[in-house]
Motif scaffolding. Sequence first.
Motif, short mmCIF file in Angstrom:
data_model
loop_
_atom_site.label_atom_id
_atom_site.label_comp_id
_atom_site.label_asym_id
_atom_site.label_seq_id
_atom_site.Cartn_x
_atom_site.Cartn_y
_atom_site.Cartn_z
N LEU A 62 0.83 -1.21 0.00
CA LEU A 62 0.00 0.00 0.00
C LEU A 62 0.87 1.26 0.00
O LEU A 62 1.81 1.37 0.79
CB LEU A 62 -0.91 0.00 1.23
CG LEU A 62 -1.89 1.17 1.37
CD1 LEU A 62 -2.94 1.10 0.27
CD2 LEU A 62 -2.57 1.14 2.74
N VAL A 63 0.55 2.19 -0.91
CA VAL A 63 1.21 3.50 -0.93
C VAL A 63 0.16 4.58 -0.63
O VAL A 63 -0.84 4.70 -1.34
CB VAL A 63 1.87 3.78 -2.30
CG1 VAL A 63 2.51 5.17 -2.31
CG2 VAL A 63 2.90 2.72 -2.63
N ILE A 64 0.40 5.34 0.43
CA ILE A 64 -0.51 6.41 0.85
C ILE A 64 0.12 7.74 0.48
O ILE A 64 1.28 8.00 0.82
CB ILE A 64 -0.80 6.34 2.36
CG1 ILE A 64 -1.39 4.97 2.72
CG2 ILE A 64 -1.74 7.46 2.79
CD1 ILE A 64 -1.50 4.74 4.21
N ARG A 65 -0.64 8.60 -0.20
CA ARG A 65 -0.09 9.86 -0.72
C ARG A 65 -1.05 11.00 -0.44
O ARG A 65 -2.27 10.86 -0.57
CB ARG A 65 0.16 9.73 -2.22
CG ARG A 65 0.63 11.01 -2.92
CD ARG A 65 1.04 10.69 -4.34
NE ARG A 65 2.19 9.76 -4.35
CZ ARG A 65 2.64 9.16 -5.44
NH1 ARG A 65 2.06 9.36 -6.60
NH2 ARG A 65 3.68 8.35 -5.37
N GLU A 66 -0.49 12.14 -0.03
CA GLU A 66 -1.28 13.36 0.14
C GLU A 66 -0.76 14.41 -0.83
O GLU A 66 0.43 14.71 -0.87
CB GLU A 66 -1.18 13.88 1.57
CG GLU A 66 -1.84 12.97 2.59
CD GLU A 66 -1.90 13.58 3.98
OE1 GLU A 66 -1.63 14.80 4.09
OE2 GLU A 66 -2.20 12.86 4.94
N LYS A 67 -1.68 14.95 -1.63
CA LYS A 67 -1.28 15.93 -2.64
C LYS A 67 -2.42 16.91 -2.88
O LYS A 67 -3.56 16.50 -3.11
CB LYS A 67 -0.93 15.21 -3.95
CG LYS A 67 -0.39 16.12 -5.05
CD LYS A 67 0.01 15.31 -6.27
CE LYS A 67 0.56 16.21 -7.36
NZ LYS A 67 0.96 15.44 -8.56
N ASP A 68 -2.10 18.18 -2.79
CA ASP A 68 -3.08 19.25 -3.01
C ASP A 68 -4.32 19.07 -2.13
O ASP A 68 -5.45 19.27 -2.57
CB ASP A 68 -3.50 19.30 -4.49
CG ASP A 68 -2.33 19.58 -5.42
OD1 ASP A 68 -1.41 20.30 -4.98
OD2 ASP A 68 -2.33 19.07 -6.55
N GLY A 69 -4.09 18.68 -0.89
CA GLY A 69 -5.19 18.54 0.06
C GLY A 69 -6.01 17.28 -0.12
O GLY A 69 -7.05 17.12 0.52
N VAL A 70 -5.56 16.37 -0.97
CA VAL A 70 -6.30 15.13 -1.22
C VAL A 70 -5.42 13.94 -0.82
O VAL A 70 -4.26 13.85 -1.21
CB VAL A 70 -6.69 14.99 -2.71
CG1 VAL A 70 -7.40 13.66 -2.95
CG2 VAL A 70 -7.59 16.15 -3.12
#
Length: 260
Positions: free
Chosen positions: A185-193
């Motif tokens: 699993l890869v969890i990513r936060e980008k531009d508030g998402v």
Amino acid sequence: MKNVILSLVITSLFFFSCTKRNLVYLSDLDPVNGYSSNITTLSEPRIQEDDLLSITVTSLNPESNMLFNAGVIMPSQGNVNTVVSSPINENYLVDKDGFINYPVVGKINLRGLTKQEAVAKVTEVLDEYVKDPIINIRFMNFKVTVIGEVQQPSSFIIPTEKITILEALGLAGDMTAYGKRENVLVIREKDGVRSANRLNLNEKNVLDSPFYYLQQNDIVYVEPYKTKSIQADNNPTTVALISTALTLATVLILNFNNIF
């Protein structure tokens, strides 16, 4: 009753002896032709809230260099100015609105920009104060975190600002035998998402995934198998011990009446 127990023991022995798992990364690669593909999924990191940036300025004017690298110009005796830095602080935190507070010029909004775009913007701002400035910008907090079934779970600062999921696992000492290589699993936060995606590292298709190259603050989670207490078949010693124990149990059951 004895026959039922014997059947269960034999079934368990068969199960543990025949369990197979694929522990090889990219195991479906063609052994002859290999793999080739254009790199189209690598995206440059973009500046976002809470990023820590190193910004240095170089020009032909030493005093300007020190001033815009967070130094202080102080008057001295005669007509000579003294440049003092104690110490130079080149790191700038991006606030919740995307601004950094830069010496002399004040706030500059860099949110959403790549490094090259940020360099162009800072250069444009400083052109008014410094002749032909050369700007260098680096991420000081480009980090990825690897947790779960790896040898050394931790967060890692990446100086090159470019890392693949396989390289990140290498930094963490690789997966243990219990890690699910087919379900990382890869969890990513980008531009508030916040987004999450699962990768099968047994398959070559992972090389084309937009999650193959990690971005700053990504979290990689290696999920363990439910039967973690039972070692995978890549450890012959453990399997041999289990088989021996089950064999002894079978002998005891078969000879239960004679022994007792």
